[in-house]
Design a protein around this motif. Structure first.
Motif, mmCIF file in Angstrom:
data_model
loop_
_atom_site.group_PDB
_atom_site.id
_atom_site.type_symbol
_atom_site.label_atom_id
_atom_site.label_comp_id
_atom_site.label_asym_id
_atom_site.label_seq_id
_atom_site.Cartn_x
_atom_site.Cartn_y
_atom_site.Cartn_z
ATOM 1 N N ALA A 1 0.732 -1.314 -0.161
ATOM 2 C CA ALA A 1 0.044 0.055 -0.052
ATOM 3 C C ALA A 1 0.793 1.149 -0.032
ATOM 4 C CB ALA A 1 -0.805 -0.036 1.114
ATOM 5 N N PRO B 1 2.743 4.294 -2.879
ATOM 6 C CA PRO B 1 1.822 5.052 -3.782
ATOM 7 C C PRO B 1 1.208 4.244 -4.907
ATOM 8 C CG PRO B 1 3.810 6.138 -3.211
ATOM 9 C CD PRO B 1 3.825 4.883 -2.520
ATOM 10 N N LYS C 1 2.314 -5.306 4.676
ATOM 11 C CA LYS C 1 3.117 -5.754 5.763
ATOM 12 C C LYS C 1 3.199 -4.766 7.064
ATOM 13 C CE LYS C 1 7.761 -5.454 4.551
ATOM 14 N NZ LYS C 1 8.977 -6.151 4.141
ATOM 15 N N PRO D 1 1.752 -11.683 2.363
ATOM 16 C CA PRO D 1 1.426 -12.975 1.437
ATOM 17 C C PRO D 1 2.573 -14.092 1.846
ATOM 18 C CG PRO D 1 2.588 -11.300 0.338
ATOM 19 C CD PRO D 1 2.361 -10.681 1.607
ATOM 20 N N ARG E 1 14.447 0.670 5.464
ATOM 21 C CA ARG E 1 13.958 0.453 4.395
ATOM 22 C C ARG E 1 14.962 0.993 2.968
ATOM 23 N NH1 ARG E 1 8.853 2.698 2.505
ATOM 24 N NH2 ARG E 1 8.840 0.916 1.199
ATOM 25 N N CYS F 1 2.734 -4.584 -5.628
ATOM 26 C CA CYS F 1 3.240 -3.199 -5.349
ATOM 27 C C CYS F 1 3.949 -2.978 -4.322
ATOM 28 C CB CYS F 1 1.957 -2.042 -5.356
ATOM 29 S SG CYS F 1 0.962 -2.141 -6.737
ATOM 30 N N GLY G 1 7.150 -2.731 -3.588
ATOM 31 C CA GLY G 1 8.458 -2.038 -3.441
ATOM 32 C C GLY G 1 9.629 -2.609 -3.965
ATOM 33 N N TRP H 1 8.479 -8.882 -2.664
ATOM 34 C CA TRP H 1 8.026 -10.398 -2.247
ATOM 35 C C TRP H 1 7.566 -11.022 -3.603
ATOM 36 C CZ3 TRP H 1 3.801 -12.981 -2.543
ATOM 37 C CH2 TRP H 1 3.785 -14.416 -2.130
ATOM 38 N N TRP I 1 13.250 14.192 9.377
ATOM 39 C CA TRP I 1 13.717 12.578 8.871
ATOM 40 C C TRP I 1 14.965 12.437 8.148
ATOM 41 C CZ3 TRP I 1 13.841 10.536 3.697
ATOM 42 C CH2 TRP I 1 13.732 9.196 3.432
ATOM 43 N N GLY J 1 5.480 -0.204 -9.824
ATOM 44 C CA GLY J 1 6.102 0.781 -9.107
ATOM 45 C C GLY J 1 7.828 0.376 -8.902
ATOM 46 N N PRO K 1 16.417 8.994 -6.278
ATOM 47 C CA PRO K 1 15.450 9.728 -6.104
ATOM 48 C C PRO K 1 15.627 11.191 -6.423
ATOM 49 C CG PRO K 1 16.578 9.107 -4.125
ATOM 50 C CD PRO K 1 17.420 8.710 -4.893
ATOM 51 N N MET L 1 8.154 8.170 -6.990
ATOM 52 C CA MET L 1 6.690 7.874 -6.536
ATOM 53 C C MET L 1 5.832 8.477 -7.909
ATOM 54 S SD MET L 1 4.585 9.849 -3.619
ATOM 55 C CE MET L 1 5.563 11.300 -3.937
HETATM 56 P P1 FAD Z 1 6.967 1.616 -1.874
HETATM 57 O O1 FAD Z 1 6.563 3.151 -1.526
HETATM 58 O O2 FAD Z 1 7.922 1.056 -1.379
HETATM 59 O O3 FAD Z 1 5.673 0.802 -1.147
HETATM 60 C C1 FAD Z 1 5.646 -0.788 -0.938
HETATM 61 C C2 FAD Z 1 4.766 -1.134 0.100
HETATM 62 O O4 FAD Z 1 4.651 -2.356 0.102
HETATM 63 C C3 FAD Z 1 5.183 -0.586 1.439
HETATM 64 O O5 FAD Z 1 4.085 -0.060 2.031
HETATM 65 C C4 FAD Z 1 5.550 -1.971 1.871
HETATM 66 O O6 FAD Z 1 5.202 -2.075 3.297
HETATM 67 C C5 FAD Z 1 4.698 -3.013 1.220
HETATM 68 N N1 FAD Z 1 5.374 -4.216 1.218
HETATM 69 C C6 FAD Z 1 6.633 -4.409 1.055
HETATM 70 N N2 FAD Z 1 6.959 -5.964 1.009
HETATM 71 C C7 FAD Z 1 5.595 -6.246 1.464
HETATM 72 C C8 FAD Z 1 4.970 -7.619 1.493
HETATM 73 N N3 FAD Z 1 6.095 -8.967 1.457
HETATM 74 N N4 FAD Z 1 3.807 -7.789 1.795
HETATM 75 C C9 FAD Z 1 2.828 -6.825 2.066
HETATM 76 N N5 FAD Z 1 3.156 -5.634 1.907
HETATM 77 C C10 FAD Z 1 4.769 -5.444 1.435
HETATM 78 N N6 FAD Z 1 11.793 8.888 -3.972
HETATM 79 C C11 FAD Z 1 11.649 10.091 -4.220
HETATM 80 O O7 FAD Z 1 11.145 10.570 -5.247
HETATM 81 N N7 FAD Z 1 12.416 10.770 -3.453
HETATM 82 C C12 FAD Z 1 12.904 10.578 -2.439
HETATM 83 O O8 FAD Z 1 13.782 11.208 -1.869
HETATM 84 C C13 FAD Z 1 12.901 9.357 -2.067
HETATM 85 N N8 FAD Z 1 13.413 8.722 -0.780
HETATM 86 C C14 FAD Z 1 13.354 7.541 -0.616
HETATM 87 C C15 FAD Z 1 13.724 6.827 0.604
HETATM 88 C C16 FAD Z 1 13.655 5.741 0.967
HETATM 89 C C17 FAD Z 1 13.884 5.144 2.349
HETATM 90 C C18 FAD Z 1 12.765 4.809 0.302
HETATM 91 C C19 FAD Z 1 12.527 3.265 0.675
HETATM 92 C C20 FAD Z 1 12.279 5.125 -0.985
HETATM 93 C C21 FAD Z 1 12.689 6.675 -1.225
HETATM 94 N N9 FAD Z 1 12.165 7.245 -2.534
HETATM 95 C C22 FAD Z 1 12.158 8.430 -2.894
HETATM 96 C C23 FAD Z 1 11.371 6.284 -3.482
HETATM 97 C C24 FAD Z 1 9.821 6.201 -3.291
HETATM 98 O O9 FAD Z 1 9.316 6.276 -2.108
HETATM 99 C C25 FAD Z 1 9.463 5.153 -4.126
HETATM 100 O O10 FAD Z 1 9.740 5.308 -5.603
HETATM 101 C C26 FAD Z 1 7.927 5.072 -4.149
HETATM 102 O O11 FAD Z 1 7.430 5.306 -2.800
HETATM 103 C C27 FAD Z 1 7.521 3.816 -5.016
HETATM 104 O O12 FAD Z 1 6.150 3.495 -4.631
HETATM 105 P P2 FAD Z 1 5.700 1.966 -4.507
HETATM 106 O O13 FAD Z 1 4.430 1.837 -3.994
HETATM 107 O O14 FAD Z 1 6.285 1.379 -5.636
HETATM 108 O O15 FAD Z 1 6.876 1.136 -3.348
#
Ligand code: FAD
Length: 694
Positions: free
Chosen positions: A14, A16, A37, A138, A185, A220, A222, A226, A329, A353, A361, A367
């Motif tokens: 959950a 973006p 998770k 999962p 993370r 989605c 990250g 997984w 942060w 994603g 980043p 995002m």
């Molecule tokens: P994510 O935002 O990573 O979301 C993944 C979600 O899946 C999370 O909520 C996680 O808890 C959940 N998840 C993971 N594994 C499991 C599982 N096995 N089962 C269930 N749920 C699970 N981008 C920028 O543009 N600028 C920045 O400064 C920047 N800084 C960042 C700093 C950090 C520490 C991180 C981790 C990322 C950063 N990013 C930054 C990248 C940006 O946050 C991501 O590109 C964006 O959030 C991608 O979205 P997403 O939904 O694909 O993945």
């Protein structure tokens, strides 16, 4: 007994990307679940930049206004480089968003806030039926290959495991300053077994599990996905040697451009990107020259603290002074550019994603590209699950988005090298970075970074010439998809595209102001292309007051209204005529000389026995009282007398263009992608009686 259930779509993660997928499901009325998770959403840090395309997308769901009001607006970028004495000086100013490109400009707001705004929208549109199930992991994912071609089947089985509060709250590395960090993370963390540990802990305490049978799964989860690993798919690419620290602070400084976005190259101490944020916060992306990856390619994160990162930033900004009393942060990351080898398996399980692309980043794209992945995918899955679209459209997700991901990685590779490199001391300094090249890449990159340059290739959903395999992501899958695309020659297409030069087929429908004919109110046309899962036909009706043009419009509308037209056949009997494909009209006659009921056929303003005629579908390209003239026909490059017809996908991308006489071709387009019931014999009889068949 383990609980069993069926669901159309299950979204894993959950962040973006997952929230955007859930938003589509909510707006399209799909039975969906979303699990994560983590036991809570994030409250600070991570991504913050939102490009104009993301804001257009948010607006199509009805929540861009909240983001626009709360965010900090990025107006100007200042570039700082070392002078002949090695002292940093402002060398350039450029607009942050290319002027005139979009009705929105780039803004920044932290990811946690954006996630909250998504959640409110999902709650509202799903009537509180789609809720994030937190602390759920999962445990296994199995695809029954014998069922993947059966539209009614639930071929994917996912076993879920429920975690306790403690299990779903991963520990943070708290520094002496007790500031929340993102290190747990960050990609400097090499541990891929976090989920395995959580599952083992849950099993040991006999935590509950559930077996879910799904039609579709969207992963989605990250960068360390997984789902990706469960499918046996990979991210291909490399990590670089560049390590960067990120801090969100309220700076106390004499640096003059602290409220501007700045790209600063120091002579010898590395580079710094400054991003001014909401609530006086400023984000510092600081190059950590003293941290180098070891032989395994991974950097040691143990010595990275906020104090360490900040010292590096102070050196880069010298002789200006900078300090802080409040840090919101911080984190650190190693730049790596990777893209998934495959974005789906059997068009049943998809990855989106960060799960399929990772990059630095600083360009603020993480995002954005992630939400745009699921903005591309969500409506396709929803409309296939509803039985409106053919399953073949799902193949376009990979061909369209993997290509964008590859472009992103290429851009990021160039940008990161130029930003992380040391500025050249003079012409002879071959190892140094040429600052003119950096500026040039930055300026050109601005169009890419806006998200508006995305141009989807030939497919079942986009009618343009050429080899879909070459235009897609270059895989065999794209080549197979090409066979389903509607064929059009280069010459024929050039003629069609000339009908609306400002609406390139494959790109998002640009927005200009038009007035609602019925009340004279100005609207940005894009505001009327809502993300509600409907395709649209935009009829540029031209000069409707000229008898010859009126006759053309009448003829087009008669075909549209005939019983065998795509719009009649695809609309369920118990639903309004605009429930699957909506027709919007823009004419160019004088508003004051035109009447909705007198001048336009009823199919353009359909009648409903409870609310009468629909006055919200006919627009005029004319001068408004208070907001000037949008000059839409000129801006869209459409002939004011003759007009043209445009088909638009539910995600606002232009998919087909033609003359008013090209109805059969338009019909073919919809026959190609919609799951159309056969023409009934009754309909055929009516055709003959009404004399519509030529
Ligand atoms: P994510 O935002 O990573 O979301 C993944 C979600 O899946 C999370 O909520 C996680 O808890 C959940 N998840 C993971 N594994 C499991 C599982 N096995 N089962 C269930 N749920 C699970 N981008 C920028 O543009 N600028 C920045 O400064 C920047 N800084 C960042 C700093 C950090 C520490 C991180 C981790 C990322 C950063 N990013 C930054 C990248 C940006 O946050 C991501 O590109 C964006 O959030 C991608 O979205 P997403 O939904 O694909 O993945």
């Amino acid at each position: 007994m383990v609980q069993q259930s069926n669901v159309d779509v299950i979204i894993i993660g959950a962040g973006p990307a997952g929230l955007m997928a859930a938003t589509w499901m909510a707006h399209c009325g799909i039975k969906a679940r979303i699990i994560d998770k983590r036991n809570t959403k994030i409250f600070c840090g991570q991504a913050d930049g939102l490009q104009c395309r993301s804001l257009e997308i948010f607006d199509s769901f009805g929540f861009a206004d909240r983001v626009w009001k709360e965010s900090n607006h990025m107006i100007e970028i200042c570039m700082w480089n070392p002078d002949a004495d090695g002292i940093i000086r402002r060398s350039d100013r450029i607009p942050d968003t290319i002027v005139g490109l979009c009705r929105f400009q780039q803004v920044v707001l932290h990811q946690g806030r954006i996630e909250t705004i998504f959640l409110d929208n999902i709650k509202k549109y799903s009537r509180d039926t789609i809720k994030i199930e937190r602390g759920v992991l999962p445990e296994s994912l199995v695809i029954d290959e014998s069922k993947v071609d059966d539209d009614e089947a639930y071929p994917v089985t996912v076993t879920l495991r429920m975690l306790t509060e403690e299990e779903s709250a991963p520990p943070q590395v708290m520094s002496a300053s007790k500031v929340p960090d993102g290190l747990f993370r960050s990609n400097l963390q090499g541990d891929f077994d976090e989920e395995a540990r959580m599952i083992a802990a849950s099993r040991a305490r006999c935590g509950e599990s559930e077996v879910v049978h799904a039609k579709y799964v969207i992963g989605c989860d990250g960068a360390r996905s997984w789902t990706r690993r469960a499918l046996g798919l990979e991210l291909i690419g490399d990590a670089t040697d560049f390590v960067w620290g990120v801090m969100d602070i309220i700076p106390i400084t004499d640096f003059p451009d602290i409220r501007m976005r700045c790209a600063i190259h120091s002579a010898d101490n590395g580079s710094l990107m400054i991003i001014p944020r909401e609530n006086k916060i400023v984000r510092f992306y600081t190059q950590l020259k003293e941290v180098r990856p070891d032989a395994s390619g991974r950097a040691d994160r143990s010595k990275i603290t906020p104090e360490f990162i900040f010292k590096a930033a102070q050196k880069i900004l010298a002789p200006y002074k900078v300090d802080y009393a409040y840090c919101d942060w911080w984190t650190a990351y190693q730049i790596g550019q990777r893209v998934g080898n495959q974005f789906d398996v059997h068009n049943r399980v998809f990855l989106a994603g960060d799960a399929v692309h990772t990059h630095s980043p600083k360009a603020g794209l993480g995002m954005n590209v992630s939400v745009q992945d699921t903005f591309n995918l969500g409506w396709k899955v929803a409309l296939v699950a509803k039985g409106i679209c053919k399953r073949a459209i799902l193949g376009t997700y990979q061909s369209e988005r993997r290509r964008v991901a590859k472009d992103l990685i290429e851009f990021d590779h160039k940008f990161s090298r130029l930003f992380s490199g040391r500025p050249a001391k003079d012409m002879m300094d071959a190892e140094g970075i040429n600052m003119d090249e950096f500026k040039d890449t930055f300026v050109k990159g601005n169009l890419f970074a806006s998200g508006l340059s995305v141009d989807y290739g030939t497919s079942i959903l986009v009618v343009k010439p050429g080899d879909a395999a070459l235009q897609g992501d270059g895989t065999e899958k794209s080549a197979r998809l090409a066979l389903t695309a509607k064929k059009i020659s280069e010459d024929e297409f050039a003629k069609k595209q000339a009908l609306a030069t400002g609406l390139p087929v494959g790109k998002r429908f640009n927005s200009f102001k038009v007035l609602l004919q019925a009340d004279g109110r100005p609207w940005h046309l894009q505001e009327r292309l809502k993300a509600d899962g409907r395709f649209r036909v935009v009829l540029f009706a031209g000069n409707i007051r000229a008898p010859e043009q009126k006759a053309r419009v009448d003829k087009f509308c008669a075909k549209l209204d005939a019983p065998d037209s795509f719009i009649r056949r695809i609309t369920p009997k118990d639903k309004p005529i605009d429930s699957v494909v909506e027709v919007l009209t823009i004419h160019s006659a004088k508003r004051t000389e035109t009447e909705v009921l007198r001048d336009f056929p009823e199919v353009l303003h359909p009648f409903d026995e409870h609310v009468g005629w629909d006055y919200d579908k006919i627009f005029v390209d004319d001068v408004s009282y208070h907001e000037g003239f949008g000059d839409a026909y000129k801006n869209y490059g459409v002939d004011k007398e003759r007009g043209c017809v445009v088909a638009v996908r539910p995600d606002q991308y232009v998919s087909w263009l033609g003359e008013l006489e090209d109805f059969e071709d338009l019909q073919d387009y919809f026959e190609g992608c919609l799951k159309m019931p056969a023409v009934s014999s009754a309909a055929k009889v009516t055709e003959k009686v009404s004399g519509l068949v030529e």
